[in-house]
Design a protein around this motif. Sequence first.
Motif, PDB file in Angstrom:
ATOM      1  N   THR A  96      -3.310   9.275   8.045  1.00  0.00           N
ATOM      2  CA  THR A  96      -2.171   9.426   7.127  1.00  0.00           C
ATOM      3  C   THR A  96      -0.994   8.551   7.562  1.00  0.00           C
ATOM      4  OG1 THR A  96      -1.303  11.367   8.320  1.00  0.00           O
ATOM      5  CG2 THR A  96      -2.811  11.778   6.493  1.00  0.00           C
ATOM      6  N   VAL A  97      -0.828   8.355   8.878  1.00  0.00           N
ATOM      7  CA  VAL A  97       0.212   7.441   9.367  1.00  0.00           C
ATOM      8  C   VAL A  97      -0.077   6.023   8.864  1.00  0.00           C
ATOM      9  CG1 VAL A  97       1.204   6.328  11.407  1.00  0.00           C
ATOM     10  CG2 VAL A  97       0.800   8.794  11.404  1.00  0.00           C
ATOM     11  N   GLY A  98      -1.345   5.615   8.970  1.00  0.00           N
ATOM     12  CA  GLY A  98      -1.732   4.288   8.491  1.00  0.00           C
ATOM     13  C   GLY A  98      -1.529   4.131   6.993  1.00  0.00           C
ATOM     14  N   MET A  99      -1.736   5.221   6.246  1.00  0.00           N
ATOM     15  CA  MET A  99      -1.573   5.169   4.791  1.00  0.00           C
ATOM     16  C   MET A  99      -0.113   4.962   4.389  1.00  0.00           C
ATOM     17  SD  MET A  99      -4.282   8.162   3.751  1.00  0.00           S
ATOM     18  CE  MET A  99      -4.108   8.034   1.991  1.00  0.00           C
ATOM     19  N   ILE A 100       0.813   5.341   5.259  1.00  0.00           N
ATOM     20  CA  ILE A 100       2.244   5.144   4.981  1.00  0.00           C
ATOM     21  C   ILE A 100       2.622   3.676   5.144  1.00  0.00           C
ATOM     22  CG2 ILE A 100       4.570   5.705   5.797  1.00  0.00           C
ATOM     23  CD1 ILE A 100       3.439   8.428   6.683  1.00  0.00           C
ATOM     24  N   ILE A 101       1.950   2.995   6.106  1.00  0.00           N
ATOM     25  CA  ILE A 101       2.306   1.605   6.420  1.00  0.00           C
ATOM     26  C   ILE A 101       1.950   0.685   5.258  1.00  0.00           C
ATOM     27  CG2 ILE A 101       1.800  -0.349   7.947  1.00  0.00           C
ATOM     28  CD1 ILE A 101       1.358   1.726  10.167  1.00  0.00           C
ATOM     29  N   SER A 102       2.906  -0.101   4.852  1.00  0.00           N
ATOM     30  CA  SER A 102       2.716  -1.023   3.734  1.00  0.00           C
ATOM     31  C   SER A 102       2.472  -2.433   4.266  1.00  0.00           C
ATOM     32  CB  SER A 102       3.957  -1.011   2.835  1.00  0.00           C
ATOM     33  OG  SER A 102       3.920  -2.085   1.925  1.00  0.00           O
ATOM     34  N   LEU A 103       1.321  -3.003   3.873  1.00  0.00           N
ATOM     35  CA  LEU A 103       1.014  -4.382   4.278  1.00  0.00           C
ATOM     36  C   LEU A 103       2.014  -5.359   3.658  1.00  0.00           C
ATOM     37  CD1 LEU A 103      -2.883  -4.431   4.029  1.00  0.00           C
ATOM     38  CD2 LEU A 103      -1.501  -4.434   6.098  1.00  0.00           C
TER      39      LEU A 103
END
Length: 673
Positions: free
Chosen positions: A281-288
């Motif tokens: 879920t932390v990774g899902m917050i990060i925007s490329l």
Amino acid sequence: MQDHLLINIVLLLIAAVITVSISRRLHFPPILGYIIVGIIVGPHAFGWIDKEENIELLAEFGIVFLLFGIGLEFSFSQMVAMRKQVFGLGTAQVLTTAVVIYLIGHFAGLDANTSIVIAGAFALSSTAIVIKQLTEQSEIHSRHGRSTVGILIFQDIMAIPLLILIPTLAMSGGEENALTWALGIAFFKGVLVVIIMHVIGKYMLRPLFHEVASAKSQELFTLTVLTVAISAAAFTEEMGLSMTLGAFLAGMMLSETEYRHQIESDIRPFQDILLGLFFVTVGMIISLEILFNNFLMIIGLTVAIIFVKGVILYSISRVFDKEPGVSARISLSLSQVGEFGLVLMTLAFTYKLLPEEEGNILLTAAVISMAIAPFMVKFNGHIARMLHKDSYKADHNEIATTISEDNKHISDHVILCGFGRVGQTVGRFLHSSNRAFLALDMDIKRVHEARAAGERVYYGDASKQTILEAAALRKSKIVIITFSDFHASMKILKTIRSMDPDIPVLVRTLDDQHVNELTEAGANEVVPDTFESSIMLASHLLLMIGHPPSQVLKQTRNIRKNRYQTLANFYPGEGDNPLEQHQVMKGIIHSIHLDESTYAVAKKLKTLKLKRFDVNVDAIKRGHVRGENPSSETTLRLNDHLVISGLPEDIKRAEKFIKTGKYTKKSHAKYAL
């Protein structure tokens, strides 16, 4: 499809298996693998999962079990023993770092709530990454290792009030009076919760687990552990506090019981999987998009985080009289942001305390600092030597000089590498035999205790050539490596062999999985704990049932003389997988029933030439009679049981030939790995 929880979880699991496997191959922490999975499947990349709310509940349980596990590790006696590092270094580091980062945020134009969140999050380091890396490098008991662990313990303690602070900040709306009032109420609730949990732990949990354990049901025990952890989390959440606080307190209460280790092993699978979902879920917050658009800013922030934390850690360590080299190694080990920092920032997003774009930039920088952390810990010694070449060398030389000066007339002595329980036991035997020895150990407390008692024990890394030279390696009779850590033993062994290829080296290991590697690296003898305990148990048994002592002694001597080859093969059980990586070179014993269709019936053993399959014929069972080590002239009969031993692949080939007469050449594919 994207709104279905089950489909989402299946997609996550597939991506996690692939990504975490690659991370393992590259020696990256699994945490980073999970974060990458989140980035890949999240709404800012491929968009396989548009709504992370679908898995947020499971992710929250991951944090609950993480705090529960840390509570189990939270030992009051450990804190007392390390009070100077925990409450001295730890307090100074967290408070100083938080204040400095708050001021930086304030002057950078961030609002008070954002600055507080960032200050709290960035003051913490990664317990999971640092402890794992230090343990693998056998540095956990070194000077910088003990100080690092002490600081991490205090950081874990401070994570609890910080987790309480986030919802409190949201309740206050940023007003000073409201914040003071909310903090006062939160503090009162926190004290009340601690008292209630302490009473429950003291008067209810121990009797409860006694009763559950008496039922002797693994299922019931695990169910009770889960119930206690989740109930404690639900209780603190109902009190308006973080549910992670309840989980931590429950773990701490159970850490004082005799069931601590069993509880820890039961909870570990749930903790690891659910915690993995949290990092997804932390990774899902990060925007490329934000990463690419603000790449230089994010890299600059990452460098700034590491630099600011590193300078603060180094300065505080020097204030606490740590040597320059040790201070540098502490700062390099702890200058990243940790998993609790990510937890705090994620929680702040939930309560709208972090602006989305700025928060994402800071979160991405924090994750990158974690990605760099394993390498900074791994090479902390090399970097410290580069930064403080003279002082580092002087400190190292001082240790070597002390050992050398104290032992300049010693010869024909034994060098003990490691002075734990096994090393001390060996030392007592040497004392009673009037044999001179000196011991090298990396645990400062143990060294001080032993030296105060008059033992010839020195603080020093036995894998360093200068330390072994100071211990008069070339004048010694033999070296004994008593560490249970395989990696530490290999490092020492390689150094010894580079200095003296002929000196006898005896190595202790926990089991037989590394015997071949240690022998190939130059060990004259490798003594596995499991085999030796088995030999001693069997010897006592034979003596107690009336076997002559001379016969028992002869048997044990033969086993040791053959380097435990007699004990090397075992009958595999359902829970054993001989093809697992750590068991690749371990043999098994297998019994083959010879029925009417078996090719080998009515043939002599010598005509079968089973040696070409690299298997050994141990016995033939005929009816109720078992014949050991049968002659090559023995003719096999119908309904015989042929007992053979060897590697699983060789057993399989031999059995196929015995059954069908078909010969298959050996494949070397698995040995090439």
